[in-house]
Design an enzyme around this catalytic site. Structure first.
Site, PDB file in Angstrom:
ATOM      1  N   GLU A 112       0.739  -1.025  -0.041  1.00 46.08           N
ATOM      2  CA  GLU A 112       0.190   0.034   0.019  1.00 46.08           C
ATOM      3  C   GLU A 112       0.832   1.221   0.062  1.00 46.08           C
ATOM      4  O   GLU A 112       0.475   2.214  -0.628  1.00 46.08           O
ATOM      5  CB  GLU A 112      -0.917   0.207   1.290  1.00 46.08           C
ATOM      6  N   GLU A 132      -3.119 -10.023   4.236  1.00 47.43           N
ATOM      7  CA  GLU A 132      -4.082  -9.509   5.291  1.00 47.43           C
ATOM      8  C   GLU A 132      -5.341 -10.471   5.427  1.00 47.43           C
ATOM      9  O   GLU A 132      -5.674 -10.691   6.572  1.00 47.43           O
ATOM     10  CB  GLU A 132      -4.731  -7.896   5.143  1.00 47.43           C
TER      11      GLU A 132
END
Length: 261
Positions: A112, A132
């Site tokens: 990210e 995640e």
């Protein structure tokens, strides 16, 4: 005195930012806040035109959120500092080019962070993932950004399964710009940074603001705002010395000298 996990070096108009937090360059709350201050200062310094971000070593770029710090009390929804996680994801008015040099594992919040850059170069041994899902949480920024950067079904596969992709596949889907041998990555990234630093900073600012703001607009609405000079960076550009310098240099058949004003 504790050594900072964020190393900076200035080369001319280029700021190099190296995340150096052994063993894996993971980001905890304190590191994120330092990063935010670094990028805010970069944004506001007229002498700095381009930032180059990377990780220390040759194994990890950044795996994202420090789960050990989280287990020790760092809350995932706490204050990451100015600019949000990693100092870039929510930094307002970041109208300067950012280059990411991915020197190894780039996953989770590290991916990210990389997606906050404008140009991404990677070592040939780099790997990418959004794991995640396996720890029962959401890659929030990636869920917003990734389906807009690469084919939807590939982005959703990465988000929903957490599978890893190598540099070659990342380049095939357009996630990264270039692949280089690991020992050449920083040299190539610096070449790119120097190329951008030699360009017109006010034009870069206009490009970045238009691209960012136009994402939520129709084409005609965006064009109307440009022609009416309703983007601040465009308005500054059109009244600038650099705008005139570009035309004069073309007419005089010479290289322009950009002053950023």
């Amino acid at each position: 005195m504790t050594e900072s996990p964020v190393k900076t070096q200035t080369r001319g108009h280029v700021l190099e930012v190296t995340l150096d937090r052994p063993k894996a360059n993971a980001i905890d709350l304190a590191t994120s806040r330092i990063m935010g201050d670094v990028f805010k200062d970069f944004r506001d310094d007229p002498e700095l035109r381009v930032a180059l971000i990377t990780g220390a070593g040759d194994k990890f770029f950044c795996p994202g959120w420090d789960l050990k710090a989280a287990a020790g009390g760092d809350a995932v929804d706490d204050n990451y500092g100015v600019g949000g996680f990693g100092g870039l994801q929510e930094m307002r008015a970041m109208n300067k080019p950012i280059i990411a040099a991915i020197n190894g594992i780039c996953c989770g919040g590290g991916l990210e962070w990389a997606l906050s850059a404008d140009i991404i170069l990677a070592a040939d041994h780099a790997q990418f993932a959004l794991p995640e899902i396996r720890s029962g949480t959401v890659a929030d920024a990636a869920s917003v950004k990734l389906p807009k950067r690469i084919p939807y079904h590939i982005a959703m596969e990465m988000l929903l399964t957490g599978r890893w992709i190598d540099a070659e596949e990342a380049a095939r889907w357009g996630l990264i710009n270039q692949i280089h041998p690991g020992d050449q990555l920083m040299a190539k990234a610096r070449e790119m940074a120097d190329l951008l630093a030699s360009g017109p900073p006010l034009v870069y600012a206009a490009i970045k603001e238009i691209v960012r703001e136009a994402e939520a607009m129709t084409f005609q609405d965006a064009m109307n705002r440009i022609t009416r000079r309703q983007f601040e960076s465009v308005d500054v550009l059109y009244d600038s010395e650099d705008q005139l310098e570009g035309a004069k240099a073309f007419a005089e058949k010479r290289d322009p000298v950009w002053k950023g004003r």
